[in-house]
Design an enzyme around this catalytic site. Structure first.
Site, PDB file in Angstrom:
ATOM      1  CD  GLU A  31      -0.989   0.650   3.661  1.00 43.50           C
ATOM      2  OE1 GLU A  31      -1.408   1.807   3.474  1.00 43.50           O
ATOM      3  OE2 GLU A  31      -1.167   0.011   4.709  1.00 43.50           O
ATOM      4  CE  LYS A  92      -6.616   6.964   5.900  1.00 40.45           C
ATOM      5  NZ  LYS A  92      -6.911   7.161   7.338  1.00 40.45           N
ATOM      6  CB  VAL A 112      -5.683  -2.021   4.230  1.00 41.42           C
ATOM      7  CG1 VAL A 112      -6.138  -3.471   4.100  1.00 41.42           C
ATOM      8  CG2 VAL A 112      -4.351  -1.944   4.979  1.00 41.42           C
ATOM      9  CG  ASP A 144     -13.364   6.296  12.801  1.00 44.45           C
ATOM     10  OD1 ASP A 144     -13.302   5.626  11.751  1.00 44.45           O
ATOM     11  OD2 ASP A 144     -12.494   7.123  13.131  1.00 44.45           O
ATOM     12  CE  LYS A 165      -2.554   1.722  13.337  1.00 44.40           C
ATOM     13  NZ  LYS A 165      -2.412   1.121  12.058  1.00 44.40           N
TER      14      LYS A 165
HETATM   15  N1  PSU Z   1      -1.521   1.696  10.069  1.00 48.26           N
HETATM   16  C1  PSU Z   1      -0.311   2.307  10.070  1.00 48.26           C
HETATM   17  N2  PSU Z   1      -0.057   3.256   9.172  1.00 48.26           N
HETATM   18  C2  PSU Z   1      -0.972   3.607   8.247  1.00 48.26           C
HETATM   19  C3  PSU Z   1      -2.257   2.938   8.238  1.00 48.26           C
HETATM   20  C4  PSU Z   1      -2.480   2.013   9.165  1.00 48.26           C
HETATM   21  O1  PSU Z   1       0.526   2.019  10.910  1.00 48.26           O
HETATM   22  O2  PSU Z   1      -0.683   4.468   7.432  1.00 48.26           O
HETATM   23  C5  PSU Z   1      -3.250   3.281   7.172  1.00 48.26           C
HETATM   24  C6  PSU Z   1      -3.505   2.043   6.299  1.00 48.26           C
HETATM   25  O3  PSU Z   1      -3.455   2.449   4.953  1.00 48.26           O
HETATM   26  C7  PSU Z   1      -4.922   1.640   6.680  1.00 48.26           C
HETATM   27  C8  PSU Z   1      -5.525   2.983   6.976  1.00 48.26           C
HETATM   28  O4  PSU Z   1      -5.578   0.958   5.659  1.00 48.26           O
HETATM   29  O5  PSU Z   1      -4.510   3.664   7.702  1.00 48.26           O
HETATM   30  C9  PSU Z   1      -6.811   2.899   7.753  1.00 48.26           C
HETATM   31  O6  PSU Z   1      -7.386   4.169   7.770  1.00 48.26           O
HETATM   32  P1  PSU Z   1      -8.943   4.347   8.145  1.00 48.26           P
HETATM   33  O7  PSU Z   1      -9.045   3.940   9.576  1.00 48.26           O
HETATM   34  O8  PSU Z   1      -9.210   5.787   7.920  1.00 48.26           O
HETATM   35  O9  PSU Z   1      -9.706   3.440   7.223  1.00 48.26           O
HETATM   36 MN    MN Z   2     -12.095   5.904   9.996  1.00 47.17          MN
END
Ligand code: PSU
Ligand code: MN
Length: 307
Positions: A31, A92, A112, A144, A165
């Protein structure tokens, strides 16, 4: 023409990836949000290159995915990688953002979810990342929940991560993955890893001990019509981890900072990661780099099982 055929027509392959797919060499998708929103410059580009060479060292070909000039790039040249890493205002892009970025010709880093979509259309079955998005703490108020979970439920790509995480609500994340029919498999451990830490305090739903076993599970899953993705949770190497108890303190402080500053929506994850980087004096970044490399190597070995 249906939508997915149209998106497929926008794919631009690097020469290396096109040849690998043509001759049936193993390919691993990567990614780009991790490059533009997950790590600071210049360590983001250094890491992206390092991860690509880790994959090549295992005999596979890396396919870093990003949106540039209205195209879906599958495999970036060194020059493209530099352009992306240094560009300002890179979007993003998750599933909801893809069309906008493509239609307006903006640079887009794929999450992802969006990387899975592009990888699947490109015929790439294995994807290495750091951590997936999931159900955020307080989601019962904020709603969220990352689109990564939905994509795992619908798109047949194997995502190799270091777990979720601990800034997410990991038990709720596991519940949603189960609801969406996603097998979650810890690699060589019984416990679900939590990104920077090897431990989460939660049992993994399943556990497998080799790339070969994961490969046979993926081959079996291809027989099931309408199957979605598989999530592999590969613990960060012992020497590089930040233990769970210590990490929890930093995470709580970073989330409080995001709340105080009113950070919302898709900005939450990048903001919290940045705050954790400061609180750990950069140590979280070293751990992040180590775990992504570790995932890339495992993903390459899994991809080799599928060709
Ligand atoms: N975890 C990390 N660094 C990142 C992300 C996750 O340590 O940059 C990114 C990945 O691309 C993941 C995204 O798919 O954050 C998830 O964001 P959201 O919760 O807005 O869907
Ligand atoms: Mn989100």
């Amino acid at each position: 023409m249906n939508n997915s055929a149209a998106l497929k027509d926008l794919i631009v392959y690097s020469n290396e990836v096109r040849e690998a797919l043509a001759v049936g060499k193993p390919v691993v998708a990567l990614e780009s949000t991790i490059i533009t929103h997950g790590m600071p410059f210049p360590r983001n580009v250094e890491t992206a290159r390092q991860v690509e060479s880790d994959i090549r060292a295992e005999g596979a070909v890396p396919a870093t995915i990003a949106l540039m000039d209205g195209k879906v790039m599958v495999g970036l040249s060194d020059a493209d990688l530099d352009r992306l890493a240094q560009a300002e205002n890179v979007m993003k892009c998750s599933r909801a953002d893809l069309t906008f970025a493509i239609a307006t010709g903006q640079y887009g880093a794929t999450t992802v979810a969006a990387t899975m979509m592009a990888a699947h259309l490109a015929g790439v079955k294995v994807f290495a990342t750091g951590g997936i998005g999931g159900v955020h703490k307080g989601a019962e108020e904020s709603f969220d929940i990352s689109a990564d979970l939905d994509e795992l439920g619908r798109t047949p790509v194997c995502v190799v991560s270091a777990g979720a995480k601990a800034l997410l609500d990991i038990p709720k994340t596991l519940e949603v993955l189960e609801t969406k029919g996603v097998p979650v498999i810890a690699y060589a451990t019984e416990e679900l890893p939590a990104f920077w830490s090897r431990e989460s305090g939660l049992d993994a739903p399943y556990s497998l001990n080799s790339a070969e076993e994961i490969g046979s599970l993926l081959k079996m899953r291809e027989n099931f019509a309408g199957h979605g993705g598989v999530l592999i949770a590969n613990p960060v190497p012992e020497a590089d981890q930040i233990p769970r108890a210590e990490m929890n303190g930093y995470i709580d402080a970073a989330i409080r900072k995001a709340e105080t500053e009113g950070v919302k929506g898709k900005d939450v994850t990048p903001f919290v990661l940045g705050a954790i980087l400061e609180l750990t004096d950069g140590r979280s970044l070293d751990t992040n780099i180590a775990l992504v490399r570790n995932n890339a190597r495992l993903a390459a070995r899994i991809a080799a099982e599928l060709v």
